[in-house]
Scaffold this motif. Structure first.
Motif, mmCIF file in Angstrom:
data_model
loop_
_atom_site.group_PDB
_atom_site.id
_atom_site.type_symbol
_atom_site.label_atom_id
_atom_site.label_comp_id
_atom_site.label_asym_id
_atom_site.label_seq_id
_atom_site.Cartn_x
_atom_site.Cartn_y
_atom_site.Cartn_z
ATOM 1 N N TYR A 14 -36.654 -15.809 90.416
ATOM 2 C CA TYR A 14 -38.172 -16.700 90.028
ATOM 3 C C TYR A 14 -37.973 -17.600 90.444
ATOM 4 O O TYR A 14 -37.630 -18.358 91.130
ATOM 5 C CB TYR A 14 -37.674 -16.826 88.550
ATOM 6 C CG TYR A 14 -37.493 -15.024 87.729
ATOM 7 C CD1 TYR A 14 -38.431 -14.416 86.940
ATOM 8 C CD2 TYR A 14 -36.491 -15.402 87.173
ATOM 9 C CE1 TYR A 14 -38.169 -13.116 86.790
ATOM 10 C CE2 TYR A 14 -36.478 -14.435 86.381
ATOM 11 C CZ TYR A 14 -37.379 -13.381 85.776
ATOM 12 O OH TYR A 14 -36.520 -12.320 85.036
ATOM 13 N N PHE A 15 -39.696 -17.820 90.939
ATOM 14 C CA PHE A 15 -40.513 -18.737 91.891
ATOM 15 C C PHE A 15 -40.795 -19.388 91.371
ATOM 16 O O PHE A 15 -42.265 -18.556 91.015
ATOM 17 C CB PHE A 15 -40.745 -18.746 93.410
ATOM 18 C CG PHE A 15 -39.679 -17.875 93.932
ATOM 19 C CD1 PHE A 15 -38.818 -18.313 95.286
ATOM 20 C CD2 PHE A 15 -39.270 -16.288 93.916
ATOM 21 C CE1 PHE A 15 -37.776 -17.682 95.706
ATOM 22 C CE2 PHE A 15 -38.716 -15.475 94.420
ATOM 23 C CZ PHE A 15 -37.875 -16.046 95.513
ATOM 24 N N SER A 16 -41.645 -21.034 91.868
ATOM 25 C CA SER A 16 -42.749 -21.545 90.597
ATOM 26 C C SER A 16 -43.267 -22.784 91.250
ATOM 27 O O SER A 16 -42.126 -23.501 91.488
ATOM 28 C CB SER A 16 -42.330 -22.118 89.325
ATOM 29 O OG SER A 16 -41.138 -22.576 88.680
ATOM 30 N N ALA A 17 -44.400 -23.201 90.999
ATOM 31 C CA ALA A 17 -44.847 -24.634 92.287
ATOM 32 C C ALA A 17 -46.145 -24.709 91.622
ATOM 33 O O ALA A 17 -46.548 -23.836 90.903
ATOM 34 C CB ALA A 17 -44.318 -24.574 93.180
ATOM 35 N N ASN A 40 -49.777 -22.940 88.096
ATOM 36 C CA ASN A 40 -48.839 -22.591 86.464
ATOM 37 C C ASN A 40 -48.848 -20.749 86.952
ATOM 38 O O ASN A 40 -48.586 -20.502 85.175
ATOM 39 C CB ASN A 40 -50.535 -22.818 86.244
ATOM 40 C CG ASN A 40 -50.486 -24.255 85.970
ATOM 41 O OD1 ASN A 40 -49.852 -25.255 85.865
ATOM 42 N ND2 ASN A 40 -52.179 -24.303 85.964
ATOM 43 N N GLY A 41 -48.066 -20.573 87.374
ATOM 44 C CA GLY A 41 -47.630 -18.951 87.302
ATOM 45 C C GLY A 41 -46.448 -19.125 88.224
ATOM 46 O O GLY A 41 -45.369 -20.050 88.726
ATOM 47 N N THR A 42 -45.476 -17.809 87.229
ATOM 48 C CA THR A 42 -43.937 -17.907 87.906
ATOM 49 C C THR A 42 -44.657 -16.535 88.428
ATOM 50 O O THR A 42 -44.059 -15.608 88.165
ATOM 51 C CB THR A 42 -43.380 -17.524 87.219
ATOM 52 O OG1 THR A 42 -43.272 -18.311 86.187
ATOM 53 C CG2 THR A 42 -41.661 -17.548 87.805
ATOM 54 N N GLU A 65 -42.818 -28.959 95.147
ATOM 55 C CA GLU A 65 -41.632 -28.658 94.648
ATOM 56 C C GLU A 65 -41.789 -27.330 94.493
ATOM 57 O O GLU A 65 -42.335 -27.043 93.642
ATOM 58 C CB GLU A 65 -41.243 -30.127 93.493
ATOM 59 C CG GLU A 65 -39.572 -29.473 93.173
ATOM 60 C CD GLU A 65 -38.928 -30.584 92.193
ATOM 61 O OE1 GLU A 65 -38.257 -30.440 91.808
ATOM 62 O OE2 GLU A 65 -39.902 -31.158 91.970
ATOM 63 N N VAL A 66 -40.755 -26.371 94.889
ATOM 64 C CA VAL A 66 -40.536 -25.353 94.311
ATOM 65 C C VAL A 66 -39.188 -24.980 93.740
ATOM 66 O O VAL A 66 -38.401 -25.868 94.590
ATOM 67 C CB VAL A 66 -40.780 -24.299 95.204
ATOM 68 C CG1 VAL A 66 -40.714 -23.196 94.916
ATOM 69 C CG2 VAL A 66 -41.874 -24.410 96.787
ATOM 70 N N SER A 81 -29.949 -21.493 91.114
ATOM 71 C CA SER A 81 -31.248 -22.102 90.406
ATOM 72 C C SER A 81 -31.254 -23.362 91.430
ATOM 73 O O SER A 81 -29.909 -23.550 91.901
ATOM 74 C CB SER A 81 -30.970 -23.251 89.058
ATOM 75 O OG SER A 81 -31.302 -24.256 88.977
ATOM 76 N N LYS A 82 -32.297 -24.270 92.446
ATOM 77 C CA LYS A 82 -32.363 -24.404 93.054
ATOM 78 C C LYS A 82 -34.180 -25.064 93.218
ATOM 79 O O LYS A 82 -35.136 -24.285 92.628
ATOM 80 C CB LYS A 82 -32.538 -23.775 94.820
ATOM 81 C CG LYS A 82 -32.366 -24.878 95.655
ATOM 82 C CD LYS A 82 -31.814 -24.155 97.014
ATOM 83 C CE LYS A 82 -31.750 -24.722 98.433
ATOM 84 N NZ LYS A 82 -30.686 -25.487 98.760
#
Length: 99
Positions: A14-17, A40-42, A65-66, A81-82
């Motif tokens: 999963y990636f979010s920013a 505002n999404g993933t 920040e991703v 997690s990163k």
């Protein structure tokens, strides 16, 4: 009678920013654009142990920040997690496998 199913070689990442309007950040797997990180999404992608994950921020003027997380799999038993800071270039994540 039960039937054994082999575990999938893929995990869900999963990636979010919080991406500003007009900026684009893409997730690439093995150089192929897979998904776009939306405000505002993933976004998600299926990734195997040998895949190369890249965050393409070449079309982003802002700094972001991703956050990257993965569900536990047989090759990532505790998940993954990163967070990385991106701006204006392509970022290649280190391999998931241990040499």
């Amino acid at each position: 009678m039960g039937r054994d199913h082999p575990e999938s070689p893929y995990g869900i990442f999963y990636f979010s920013a919080n991406v500003n309007e007009g900026d684009e950040i893409f997730v690439k797997v093995n150089g192929i654009p897979i998904t776009k990180i939306e405000r505002n999404g993933t976004a998600f992608a299926y990734v195997s142990l040998l895949d190369i994950i890249e965050i393409d921020a070449t079309n982003a003027l802002g700094s972001y920040e991703v956050n990257i997380e993965a569900e536990p799999t047989h090759y990532l038993p505790h998940g993954y997690s990163k967070s990385i800071q991106v701006q204006g270039k392509l970022y290649r994540l280190p391999p998931l496998y241990k040499k």
